[in-house]
Design an enzyme around this catalytic site. Sequence first.
Site, PDB file in Angstrom:
ATOM      1  N   ARG A 168      -4.081   7.718  -0.475  1.00 15.56           N
ATOM      2  CA  ARG A 168      -4.680   6.466  -0.189  1.00 15.56           C
ATOM      3  C   ARG A 168      -6.207   6.320   0.557  1.00 15.56           C
ATOM      4  O   ARG A 168      -6.457   7.452   0.829  1.00 15.56           O
ATOM      5  CB  ARG A 168      -3.920   5.651   0.996  1.00 15.56           C
ATOM      6  CG  ARG A 168      -2.532   5.268   0.565  1.00 15.56           C
ATOM      7  CD  ARG A 168      -1.623   4.792   1.716  1.00 15.56           C
ATOM      8  NE  ARG A 168      -2.014   3.366   2.136  1.00 15.56           N
ATOM      9  CZ  ARG A 168      -1.155   2.339   1.457  1.00 15.56           C
ATOM     10  NH1 ARG A 168      -0.346   2.687   0.577  1.00 15.56           N
ATOM     11  NH2 ARG A 168      -1.751   1.038   1.948  1.00 15.56           N
ATOM     12  N   LYS A 198      -1.697  -5.376   3.841  1.00 11.96           N
ATOM     13  CA  LYS A 198      -1.844  -7.034   3.741  1.00 11.96           C
ATOM     14  C   LYS A 198      -1.321  -7.607   5.042  1.00 11.96           C
ATOM     15  O   LYS A 198      -1.634  -8.816   5.131  1.00 11.96           O
ATOM     16  CB  LYS A 198      -0.676  -6.973   2.360  1.00 11.96           C
ATOM     17  CG  LYS A 198      -1.783  -6.912   1.142  1.00 11.96           C
ATOM     18  CD  LYS A 198      -0.884  -7.249  -0.046  1.00 11.96           C
ATOM     19  CE  LYS A 198      -0.970  -6.234  -1.219  1.00 11.96           C
ATOM     20  NZ  LYS A 198       0.168  -6.390  -2.149  1.00 11.96           N
ATOM     21  N   GLU A 242       1.457  -6.291  -5.810  1.00  9.78           N
ATOM     22  CA  GLU A 242       2.383  -7.516  -5.716  1.00  9.78           C
ATOM     23  C   GLU A 242       1.362  -8.762  -5.229  1.00  9.78           C
ATOM     24  O   GLU A 242       0.762  -8.463  -4.263  1.00  9.78           O
ATOM     25  CB  GLU A 242       3.237  -6.857  -4.475  1.00  9.78           C
ATOM     26  CG  GLU A 242       4.267  -7.925  -4.428  1.00  9.78           C
ATOM     27  CD  GLU A 242       5.312  -7.703  -3.199  1.00  9.78           C
ATOM     28  OE1 GLU A 242       5.255  -6.412  -2.591  1.00  9.78           O
ATOM     29  OE2 GLU A 242       6.037  -8.523  -2.768  1.00  9.78           O
TER      30      GLU A 242
HETATM   31  P1  ATP Z   1      -0.284  -2.547   1.637  1.00  2.78           P
HETATM   32  O1  ATP Z   1       0.531  -1.609   1.917  1.00  2.78           O
HETATM   33  O2  ATP Z   1      -1.792  -2.673   2.013  1.00  2.78           O
HETATM   34  O3  ATP Z   1       0.168  -3.981   1.688  1.00  2.78           O
HETATM   35  P2  ATP Z   1       0.501  -2.360  -1.159  1.00  2.78           P
HETATM   36  O4  ATP Z   1       0.523  -0.895  -1.579  1.00  2.78           O
HETATM   37  O5  ATP Z   1       1.643  -2.958  -0.726  1.00  2.78           O
HETATM   38  O6  ATP Z   1      -0.679  -2.700  -0.056  1.00  2.78           O
HETATM   39  P3  ATP Z   1       0.346  -3.342  -3.773  1.00  2.78           P
HETATM   40  O7  ATP Z   1      -0.033  -4.738  -4.123  1.00  2.78           O
HETATM   41  O8  ATP Z   1       1.655  -2.868  -3.854  1.00  2.78           O
HETATM   42  O9  ATP Z   1      -0.075  -3.293  -2.303  1.00  2.78           O
HETATM   43  O10 ATP Z   1      -0.610  -2.233  -4.428  1.00  2.78           O
HETATM   44  C1  ATP Z   1      -1.160  -2.069  -5.840  1.00  2.78           C
HETATM   45  C2  ATP Z   1      -1.525  -0.656  -5.671  1.00  2.78           C
HETATM   46  O11 ATP Z   1      -2.628  -0.662  -5.013  1.00  2.78           O
HETATM   47  C3  ATP Z   1      -0.283   0.197  -5.651  1.00  2.78           C
HETATM   48  O12 ATP Z   1      -0.290   1.315  -6.655  1.00  2.78           O
HETATM   49  C4  ATP Z   1      -0.805   1.104  -4.298  1.00  2.78           C
HETATM   50  O13 ATP Z   1      -0.336   2.336  -4.564  1.00  2.78           O
HETATM   51  C5  ATP Z   1      -2.455   0.871  -4.527  1.00  2.78           C
HETATM   52  N1  ATP Z   1      -2.897   0.972  -3.073  1.00  2.78           N
HETATM   53  C6  ATP Z   1      -2.534   0.082  -1.950  1.00  2.78           C
HETATM   54  N2  ATP Z   1      -3.224   0.364  -1.029  1.00  2.78           N
HETATM   55  C7  ATP Z   1      -4.064   1.453  -1.275  1.00  2.78           C
HETATM   56  C8  ATP Z   1      -4.862   2.165  -0.529  1.00  2.78           C
HETATM   57  N3  ATP Z   1      -5.206   2.066   0.927  1.00  2.78           N
HETATM   58  N4  ATP Z   1      -5.830   3.284  -1.319  1.00  2.78           N
HETATM   59  C9  ATP Z   1      -5.504   3.389  -2.614  1.00  2.78           C
HETATM   60  N5  ATP Z   1      -4.586   2.681  -3.445  1.00  2.78           N
HETATM   61  C10 ATP Z   1      -3.930   1.636  -2.503  1.00  2.78           C
HETATM   62 MG    MG Z   2       3.717  -2.986  -1.895  1.00  4.64          MG
END
Ligand code: ATP
Ligand code: MG
Length: 587
Positions: free
Chosen positions: A292, A302, A49
């Site tokens: 994760r 984020k 996102e």
């Molecule tokens: P955050 O929770 O840190 O804001 P998010 O999951 O909302 O991150 P996205 O932009 O939705 O961020 O993530 C894009 C991809 O990255 C998703 O498939 C998510 O599962 C993966 N991702 C995010 N954080 C991690 C992590 N700590 N380890 C592995 N994959 C991750």
């Molecule tokens: Mg997200």
Amino acid sequence: MSPSETPAPTADATPETAIPEKRDFIRQIVREDLASGKHAAIRTRFPPEPNGYLHIGHAKAICLDFGIAAEFGGRCNLRFDDTNPAKEDPEFVAAIQDDVRWLGFDWASLRHASDYFGVYYLAAQKLIRDGKAFVCDLSADEVRAYRGSLTEPGRNSPYRERSVEENLDLFARMRAGEFADGARTLRAKIDMASGNINLRDPALYRIKHVEHQNTGNEWPIYPMYDFAHALGDSIEGITHSLCTLEFEDHRPLYDWCVDNVDLAGNPELLAPLEKHGLPKEAAKPRQIEFSRLNINYTVMSKRKLTQLVAENLVEGWDDPRMYTLQGLRRRGYTPAALRLLVDRVGISKQNSVIDFSVLEGCLREDLDASAPRRMAVIEPLKFVLTNLPEGHEESLTFSNHPKDESQGERQVPFSRELWIEREDFAEVPPKGWKRLVPGGEVRLRGAGIARVDEVVKNEAGEIVELRGWLDPESRPAMEGANRKVKGTIHWVSARHAVAAEIRLYDRLFSVEKPDDESEGKTYRDYLNPESKKTVQGWIEPAAAQAAPEQSFQFERTGYFVADRRDHTVDKPVFNRSVTLRDTWAAG
Ligand code: ATP
Ligand code: MG
């Protein structure tokens, strides 16, 4: 090439070449799906996102999504999940592309969930016509009250039995912008008694009169994540939709959306793709979850990273102490080091917290193999070799890397007055001391053996200069060059050295779990006050010539990178990427 020649290591020679074929459970599934003919080729996607910069956790998802596609001859798309325009920004879109490329990957196709808004809309109408979705007038609070809990079933919305005609009409009017934000939602009609709360008639669409970076004011309604994500995967023909474990409970809804919309069986729903020049193909994807990446001493959401920037607790998104990919990059982390980390950590469904030293170890391993050596003095003390004539000047030949001849040699100027590291001299040495003491000898790296004869102090009693003698018999190529002395120190010629701003970075947080909010604390309370110290040091001329983002090992001091924003040949700026040894080890 003659048999005696070995190919020069490429710039990208990484330690990961030594890692055997990866056999984690996701790759096993992919292998089986290819072997059984379930898929002729695989497709994956990385779906961030664009509401912030990517962090080190995303590196794991990127390496997995793009890595698997590459390893198995498949394709990986980069898809911006831009369904929440209020928080999204083109700045993030650009940075994310930059980050993915920097990590060493490229996408088969760049997509946006917003490219599919037309398809989503038709899909929602289909669900309404099939009696599988309805327009609900409950407010957000009321929806919550109706939803039930983990132990109690929910209750049906009073609007659940609206006729298909009424639903189609209301949904069309939502889309036309007739209603205020939050006034209505489109909800899936699944099961308010389901043990999985995600299946209790989840919202598929909400009203949001917000301008979108791609679609402007065309849409006053936006699809919800689960709906958009499932259909996005289906539209792109994704075979293996890899995501983190928190989506495991969403998988039944994901499958519900894919199966009930059934884009593959209803290709007319794909018509809006034509406008974007996108192929009209659709398939049934399979969602697979993995754990994760978590690393202690970091925050990795984020939201928190955004706050650190907004509250000026760091100097921007690419502050070298940040755990964004941009920050790590500026700190001197290499793509190879991050890929090595992901390989080391492995892929599983087991949640775990990786020790920060593993991350640092990966960087040391990569830079030890790849970074040229230079000499730099961080905290200088003058050392005058009194037996060399005033104006004495020579040029010494140093190899750039002790284990990699292909990195060649460089010239290092040497003269009568040197800068040495203040901490390499002790008037009263502790036990086991191997460096300089009054009257003692030490090897000046690559130049000869020197002795301190005189310690010059100022009125305050502080040491301001050492004066001593360079043994002429110990000079390079002389008979005594290999004479044994206890210690070797680095130095730079004072006359030739270039002043450099040296930013000594350390971990941003001083505790293992900065996310721990017990006792009313937040991660802000755990910031390491020593995380940045700026000093003026002296570096050898060849170090000043660095290109921005070039990494060196400053001998005996650590790995440093020329700052990608601020470094110039005339005003060098170096960031400490990592010390030579772990100074945080439990002890
Ligand atoms: P955050 O929770 O840190 O804001 P998010 O999951 O909302 O991150 P996205 O932009 O939705 O961020 O993530 C894009 C991809 O990255 C998703 O498939 C998510 O599962 C993966 N991702 C995010 N954080 C991690 C992590 N700590 N380890 C592995 N994959 C991750
Ligand atoms: Mg997200």
